[in-house]
Structures are given as C-alpha cells and as structure tokens.
Write a protein that holds these residues in place. Structure first.
Motif, PDB file in Angstrom:
ATOM      1  N   SER A  18       0.835  -1.206   0.000  1.00 58.68           N
ATOM      2  CA  SER A  18       0.000   0.000   0.000  1.00 58.68           C
ATOM      3  C   SER A  18       0.865   1.249   0.000  1.00 58.68           C
ATOM      4  N   TYR A  19       1.849   1.253   0.870  1.00 59.14           N
ATOM      5  CA  TYR A  19       2.709   2.428   0.980  1.00 59.14           C
ATOM      6  C   TYR A  19       3.507   2.651  -0.304  1.00 59.14           C
ATOM      7  N   LYS A  20       4.094   1.589  -0.835  1.00 54.75           N
ATOM      8  CA  LYS A  20       4.889   1.720  -2.054  1.00 54.75           C
ATOM      9  C   LYS A  20       4.028   2.192  -3.228  1.00 54.75           C
ATOM     10  N   THR A  21       2.798   1.699  -3.319  1.00 53.10           N
ATOM     11  CA  THR A  21       1.886   2.133  -4.381  1.00 53.10           C
ATOM     12  C   THR A  21       1.563   3.612  -4.218  1.00 53.10           C
ATOM     13  N   GLY A  22       1.226   4.013  -3.015  1.00 53.87           N
ATOM     14  CA  GLY A  22       0.948   5.428  -2.754  1.00 53.87           C
ATOM     15  C   GLY A  22       2.160   6.302  -2.987  1.00 53.87           C
ATOM     16  N   GLN A  23       3.318   5.788  -2.641  1.00 50.92           N
ATOM     17  CA  GLN A  23       4.572   6.515  -2.856  1.00 50.92           C
ATOM     18  C   GLN A  23       4.794   6.788  -4.346  1.00 50.92           C
ATOM     19  N   LEU A  24       4.508   5.794  -5.166  1.00 50.87           N
ATOM     20  CA  LEU A  24       4.644   5.972  -6.621  1.00 50.87           C
ATOM     21  C   LEU A  24       3.675   7.030  -7.148  1.00 50.87           C
ATOM     22  N   ILE A  25       2.463   7.025  -6.634  1.00 48.46           N
ATOM     23  CA  ILE A  25       1.452   7.969  -7.101  1.00 48.46           C
ATOM     24  C   ILE A  25       1.806   9.398  -6.692  1.00 48.46           C
ATOM     25  N   PHE A  26       2.192   9.573  -5.430  1.00 47.40           N
ATOM     26  CA  PHE A  26       2.462  10.920  -4.917  1.00 47.40           C
ATOM     27  C   PHE A  26       3.933  11.324  -4.999  1.00 47.40           C
ATOM     28  N   LYS A  27       4.762  10.406  -5.439  1.00 46.21           N
ATOM     29  CA  LYS A  27       6.196  10.666  -5.591  1.00 46.21           C
ATOM     30  C   LYS A  27       6.821  11.181  -4.293  1.00 46.21           C
ATOM     31  N   THR A  28       6.508  10.485  -3.194  1.00 46.87           N
ATOM     32  CA  THR A  28       7.094  10.816  -1.893  1.00 46.87           C
ATOM     33  C   THR A  28       8.173   9.794  -1.576  1.00 46.87           C
ATOM     34  N   SER A  29       9.044  10.138  -0.662  1.00 45.85           N
ATOM     35  CA  SER A  29      10.098   9.192  -0.285  1.00 45.85           C
ATOM     36  C   SER A  29      10.316   9.222   1.224  1.00 45.85           C
ATOM     37  N   LEU A  30       9.277   8.879   1.941  1.00 51.55           N
ATOM     38  CA  LEU A  30       9.375   8.792   3.392  1.00 51.55           C
ATOM     39  C   LEU A  30       9.766   7.372   3.775  1.00 51.55           C
ATOM     40  N   PRO A  31      10.448   7.214   4.892  1.00 49.69           N
ATOM     41  CA  PRO A  31      10.841   5.853   5.292  1.00 49.69           C
ATOM     42  C   PRO A  31       9.625   5.018   5.663  1.00 49.69           C
ATOM     43  N   PHE A  32       9.737   3.745   5.417  1.00 50.82           N
ATOM     44  CA  PHE A  32       8.670   2.817   5.814  1.00 50.82           C
ATOM     45  C   PHE A  32       9.296   1.720   6.650  1.00 50.82           C
ATOM     46  N   ASP A  33       8.680   1.423   7.756  1.00 47.93           N
ATOM     47  CA  ASP A  33       9.188   0.402   8.657  1.00 47.93           C
ATOM     48  C   ASP A  33       8.037  -0.535   8.997  1.00 47.93           C
ATOM     49  N   LEU A  34       8.268  -1.825   8.907  1.00 49.65           N
ATOM     50  CA  LEU A  34       7.204  -2.805   9.175  1.00 49.65           C
ATOM     51  C   LEU A  34       6.772  -2.829  10.640  1.00 49.65           C
ATOM     52  N   LYS A  35       7.455  -2.095  11.501  1.00 52.68           N
ATOM     53  CA  LYS A  35       7.053  -2.066  12.906  1.00 52.68           C
ATOM     54  C   LYS A  35       5.745  -1.294  13.088  1.00 52.68           C
ATOM     55  N   TYR A  36       5.372  -0.463  12.094  1.00 53.34           N
ATOM     56  CA  TYR A  36       4.118   0.268  12.173  1.00 53.34           C
ATOM     57  C   TYR A  36       2.984  -0.703  11.877  1.00 53.34           C
ATOM     58  N   THR A  37       2.202  -0.998  12.891  1.00 51.56           N
ATOM     59  CA  THR A  37       1.176  -2.025  12.719  1.00 51.56           C
ATOM     60  C   THR A  37      -0.242  -1.504  12.816  1.00 51.56           C
ATOM     61  N   SER A  38      -0.405  -0.223  13.068  1.00 54.25           N
ATOM     62  CA  SER A  38      -1.763   0.298  13.132  1.00 54.25           C
ATOM     63  C   SER A  38      -1.821   1.663  12.471  1.00 54.25           C
ATOM     64  N   LEU A  39      -3.005   2.057  12.125  1.00 61.12           N
ATOM     65  CA  LEU A  39      -3.217   3.338  11.475  1.00 61.12           C
ATOM     66  C   LEU A  39      -2.756   4.478  12.372  1.00 61.12           C
ATOM     67  N   THR A  40      -3.004   4.378  13.658  1.00 63.81           N
ATOM     68  CA  THR A  40      -2.612   5.461  14.565  1.00 63.81           C
ATOM     69  C   THR A  40      -1.100   5.647  14.601  1.00 63.81           C
TER      70      THR A  40
END
Length: 152
Positions: A80-102
């Motif tokens: 989901s994040y990588k797809t959104g990243q491609l659409i919005f051309k953002t480059s924020l870090p992503f870590d699998l430790k994030y397990t909830s929307l909050t």
C-alpha cells in the motif's frame, strides 16, 4: 498443508452464510477490500458499517476482513505504501514495525495519504475477484439447498 486447511475452513464458513448470493458476495467483497486497507484497528467495524449502508451481508463482510491478518498485514501495508509513494512521488521511510493506522498517522499526512491511497487501489482488484468467487460458491450452495427442499 496448513494453508489448504485454512482455505477449506474459510470456504466452509462462506457456505454456511444464508441469503441471496449477490448479498453475500457484496458483503464478502466489502470485507476483503477493507481487510486490505491500512485501517487495522477498525477493519471489522468499517466493513460491517459499509455492508449495512450498502445493504450487503454484514456477516460476510466481517468474515472477509480476515484476509488482513498478522501474516498478510506487513505485505499489505508495505505494498500500500509503495503504491501510494509511486502515485504521490514521496520518499518517506517505511518500517514494518508500524502495525496500526494510529502509528502510521504519526509519520505525517504525506505518509498517511500515500498509505491510504495505495491501500485503496490495491484493494480494488481482490474485492472484485472476491465478489465473483463468493457469488459462485453462494449460488451453488443456494441451488443445492433448493434441490434438497424439493426432494424432501
């Protein structure tokens, strides 16, 4: 072997749902769609609420969200994040430790928007496929029940 058993159990649960095949299939599709989106703590509530609004099977929607489970969520969130990243051309870090929307919201609006947009997009195709698969299964079960009623 374990996966085959789980799939078999899932199909058995779908077969036990009563109602119109379309009603059940729409509910299951809603559940799968919501189960793929990065709304983890709210999956069941969102799916049931959406099923209620669209007059679909609430039980099927609640069952469908189980596609998003501890084994699949890291994949869904990452994709989901990588797809959104491609659409919005953002480059924020992503870590699998994030397990909830909050937890993800704390990354900021850019990351949240990328994640939610990507999750929405990747949820569409599985939801459509789920509709047709579930409709087919529910239709077969419905016809078998009618045949048994005519025989009795």
């Amino acid at each position: 072997m374990i996966i085959k058993k789980k799939i078999s159990q899932f199909v058995d649960r779908v077969k036990k749902l009563d109602g119109d095949p379309h009603h059940i299939a729409v509910g299951m599709s809603i559940g799968v769609f919501i189960g793929i989106t990065p709304t983890f703590p709210f999956h069941t509530a969102l799916a049931v609420m959406l099923a209620y609004i669209l007059r679909a099977s609430k039980a099927a929607a609640a069952l469908g969200v189980w596609i998003g489970n501890p084994l699949t969520m890291p994949f869904f969130y990452f994709t989901s994040y990588k797809t959104g990243q491609l659409i919005f051309k953002t480059s924020l870090p992503f870590d699998l430790k994030y397990t909830s929307l909050t937890e993800l919201i704390k990354l900021g609006s850019d990351a949240t928007l990328a994640l939610m947009t990507g999750g929405t997009l990747i949820g569409i195709l599985p939801a459509i496929l789920t509709y047709f698969i579930t409709w087919h299964i529910a239709k077969k079960v419905h016809l078998r029940k009618k045949q048994r009623e005519h025989i009795s």
